[in-house]
Design a protein around this motif. Structure first.
Motif, PDB file in Angstrom:
ATOM      1  N   ASN A  60      -8.227   5.677   3.453  1.00 16.85           N
ATOM      2  CA  ASN A  60      -8.617   7.029   3.067  1.00 16.85           C
ATOM      3  C   ASN A  60      -8.168   8.087   4.055  1.00 16.85           C
ATOM      4  O   ASN A  60      -8.035   9.255   3.704  1.00 16.85           O
ATOM      5  N   ASN A  61      -7.975   7.692   5.304  1.00 17.76           N
ATOM      6  CA  ASN A  61      -7.628   8.648   6.343  1.00 17.76           C
ATOM      7  C   ASN A  61      -6.436   8.214   7.194  1.00 17.76           C
ATOM      8  O   ASN A  61      -6.199   8.773   8.263  1.00 17.76           O
ATOM      9  N   GLY A  62      -5.662   7.237   6.718  1.00 17.04           N
ATOM     10  CA  GLY A  62      -4.511   6.815   7.496  1.00 17.04           C
ATOM     11  C   GLY A  62      -3.802   5.616   6.905  1.00 17.04           C
ATOM     12  O   GLY A  62      -4.127   5.165   5.802  1.00 17.04           O
ATOM     13  N   ALA A  63      -2.835   5.124   7.663  1.00 13.77           N
ATOM     14  CA  ALA A  63      -2.037   3.982   7.226  1.00 13.77           C
ATOM     15  C   ALA A  63      -1.474   3.263   8.451  1.00 13.77           C
ATOM     16  O   ALA A  63      -1.346   3.851   9.529  1.00 13.77           O
ATOM     17  N   ILE A  64      -1.128   2.000   8.239  1.00 14.84           N
ATOM     18  CA  ILE A  64      -0.509   1.171   9.289  1.00 14.84           C
ATOM     19  C   ILE A  64       0.662   0.439   8.653  1.00 14.84           C
ATOM     20  O   ILE A  64       0.533  -0.099   7.548  1.00 14.84           O
ATOM     21  N   SER A  65       1.775   0.404   9.390  1.00 13.82           N
ATOM     22  CA  SER A  65       2.920  -0.357   8.890  1.00 13.82           C
ATOM     23  C   SER A  65       3.725  -0.926  10.053  1.00 13.82           C
ATOM     24  O   SER A  65       4.090  -0.199  10.972  1.00 13.82           O
ATOM     25  N   ILE A  68      -9.291   3.171  10.168  1.00 17.05           N
ATOM     26  CA  ILE A  68      -8.910   3.548   8.819  1.00 17.05           C
ATOM     27  C   ILE A  68      -9.999   3.125   7.844  1.00 17.05           C
ATOM     28  O   ILE A  68     -10.425   1.978   7.830  1.00 17.05           O
ATOM     29  N   GLY A  69     -10.434   4.073   7.024  1.00 19.50           N
ATOM     30  CA  GLY A  69     -11.491   3.806   6.053  1.00 19.50           C
ATOM     31  C   GLY A  69     -10.962   3.180   4.779  1.00 19.50           C
ATOM     32  O   GLY A  69      -9.963   3.599   4.232  1.00 19.50           O
ATOM     33  N   GLU A  70     -11.635   2.137   4.310  1.00 20.17           N
ATOM     34  CA  GLU A  70     -11.326   1.434   3.068  1.00 20.17           C
ATOM     35  C   GLU A  70      -9.852   1.024   2.959  1.00 20.17           C
ATOM     36  O   GLU A  70      -9.177   1.350   1.988  1.00 20.17           O
ATOM     37  N   PRO A  71      -9.352   0.271   3.941  1.00 14.48           N
ATOM     38  CA  PRO A  71      -7.931  -0.107   3.881  1.00 14.48           C
ATOM     39  C   PRO A  71      -7.649  -1.105   2.758  1.00 14.48           C
ATOM     40  O   PRO A  71      -8.493  -1.923   2.404  1.00 14.48           O
ATOM     41  N   ALA A  72      -6.445  -0.987   2.213  1.00 15.15           N
ATOM     42  CA  ALA A  72      -5.973  -1.904   1.176  1.00 15.15           C
ATOM     43  C   ALA A  72      -4.474  -2.104   1.381  1.00 15.15           C
ATOM     44  O   ALA A  72      -3.782  -1.226   1.893  1.00 15.15           O
ATOM     45  N   ARG A  73      -4.002  -3.275   0.963  1.00 15.70           N
ATOM     46  CA  ARG A  73      -2.585  -3.564   1.077  1.00 15.70           C
ATOM     47  C   ARG A  73      -1.800  -2.661   0.126  1.00 15.70           C
ATOM     48  O   ARG A  73      -2.204  -2.418  -0.995  1.00 15.70           O
ATOM     49  N   LEU A  74      -0.675  -2.169   0.587  1.00 13.67           N
ATOM     50  CA  LEU A  74       0.175  -1.291  -0.200  1.00 13.67           C
ATOM     51  C   LEU A  74       1.495  -2.003  -0.440  1.00 13.67           C
ATOM     52  O   LEU A  74       2.138  -2.463   0.507  1.00 13.67           O
ATOM     53  N   GLU A  75       1.862  -2.150  -1.702  1.00 10.27           N
ATOM     54  CA  GLU A  75       3.132  -2.801  -2.033  1.00 10.27           C
ATOM     55  C   GLU A  75       4.270  -1.861  -1.665  1.00 10.27           C
ATOM     56  O   GLU A  75       4.304  -0.709  -2.085  1.00 10.27           O
ATOM     57  N   SER A  76       5.189  -2.374  -0.859  1.00  4.55           N
ATOM     58  CA  SER A  76       6.290  -1.568  -0.359  1.00  4.55           C
ATOM     59  C   SER A  76       7.364  -2.494   0.182  1.00  4.55           C
ATOM     60  O   SER A  76       7.140  -3.699   0.336  1.00  4.55           O
ATOM     61  N   THR A  90     -14.587   7.996   4.395  1.00  4.90           N
ATOM     62  CA  THR A  90     -15.348   7.424   3.279  1.00  4.90           C
ATOM     63  C   THR A  90     -14.982   8.030   1.924  1.00  4.90           C
ATOM     64  O   THR A  90     -15.504   7.598   0.904  1.00  4.90           O
ATOM     65  N   THR A  91     -14.107   9.027   1.908  1.00  5.56           N
ATOM     66  CA  THR A  91     -13.683   9.619   0.626  1.00  5.56           C
ATOM     67  C   THR A  91     -12.183   9.425   0.431  1.00  5.56           C
ATOM     68  O   THR A  91     -11.428   9.297   1.387  1.00  5.56           O
ATOM     69  N   ARG A  92     -11.763   9.424  -0.809  1.00  3.63           N
ATOM     70  CA  ARG A  92     -10.366   9.147  -1.163  1.00  3.63           C
ATOM     71  C   ARG A  92      -9.529  10.419  -1.360  1.00  3.63           C
ATOM     72  O   ARG A  92      -8.443  10.360  -1.908  1.00  3.63           O
ATOM     73  N   ASN A  93      -9.996  11.558  -0.896  1.00  5.69           N
ATOM     74  CA  ASN A  93      -9.348  12.847  -1.146  1.00  5.69           C
ATOM     75  C   ASN A  93      -7.894  12.921  -0.678  1.00  5.69           C
ATOM     76  O   ASN A  93      -7.091  13.603  -1.306  1.00  5.69           O
ATOM     77  N   HIS A  94      -7.569  12.277   0.414  1.00  3.16           N
ATOM     78  CA  HIS A  94      -6.232  12.401   1.011  1.00  3.16           C
ATOM     79  C   HIS A  94      -5.371  11.153   0.821  1.00  3.16           C
ATOM     80  O   HIS A  94      -4.240  11.104   1.278  1.00  3.16           O
ATOM     81  N   ARG A  95      -5.903  10.167   0.162  1.00  4.78           N
ATOM     82  CA  ARG A  95      -5.224   8.876   0.049  1.00  4.78           C
ATOM     83  C   ARG A  95      -3.839   8.986  -0.602  1.00  4.78           C
ATOM     84  O   ARG A  95      -2.870   8.410  -0.108  1.00  4.78           O
TER      85      ARG A  95
END
Length: 182
Positions: free
Chosen positions: A127-132, A111-119, A156-161
């Motif tokens: 940018n291209n996926g998620a993990i939970s 996963i490109g440029e991962p960040a924590r997501l409040e949920s 590397t791009t945020r188009n689908h984030r």
């Protein structure tokens, strides 16, 4: 015309009209083949279209057995034969931090440029996926983790984030229920 024919003919005609209306509605409700479920979990058509696009022949290869969890199982959604979306369903004994998994060089996530997501659930969004992950007691382990990869998205791009975030926020809680974790 006999009395029986006078009653039966309109009834048969009405029945044919009902069947025709049902068939029309089914075809109208899903004209482009957008799936109503992905990898065994019902999903809003708007959410699936945002990741898979509208149009194209959509097929699925689902190796996930929700009744007999394996440590790791994959499901792939293909559009016109190309893998568009893949999900890894994993059951394991220990808790994981999704951000640490996403950032690890040994991770299967890529996963490109991962960040924590409040949920409600811990999530890492990229940018291209998620993990939970979620707590889930099975014979295989005490935790369940879903990894989603939008295969053709550029990491590397945020188009689908934004589309990935909407999808995972809706999809993951329903999947947790579907795999009997909730």
């Amino acid at each position: 015309m006999t009395r029986t024919l006078k009653v039966a003919l309109p009834a048969m005609l009405a029945g044919c009209l009902v069947i025709a209306a049902i068939l029309w509605y089914i075809n109208r409700a899903d004209p482009d083949g957008t799936p109503q479920s992905i990898c065994g979990t019902k999903v809003s058509r708007n959410l699936s279209e945002s990741l898979l696009g509208a149009g194209g022949k959509i097929t699925e290869q689902n190796r996930v057995d929700r009744n007999k969890p394996e440590p790791s199982s994959w499901c792939e959604v293909r559009v016109d034969g190309r893998v568009a979306l893949s999900m890894r369903f994993a059951w394991h004994p220990d808790a994981v931090d999704p951000l640490k998994v996403a950032e690890s060089s040994n991770s299967v996530s890529n996963i490109g440029e991962p960040a924590r997501l409040e949920s409600r659930y811990e999530m890492a969004l990229g940018n291209n996926g998620a993990i939970s992950p979620a707590q889930c007691r099975t014979d295989v382990g005490s935790y369940f983790t879903l990894t989603l990869l939008l295969e053709e998205a550029n990491p590397t791009t945020r188009n689908h984030r934004a589309a990935i975030e909407k999808f995972i926020r809706a999809y993951f809680p329903d999947t947790v229920k579907d795999v009997s974790c909730a």
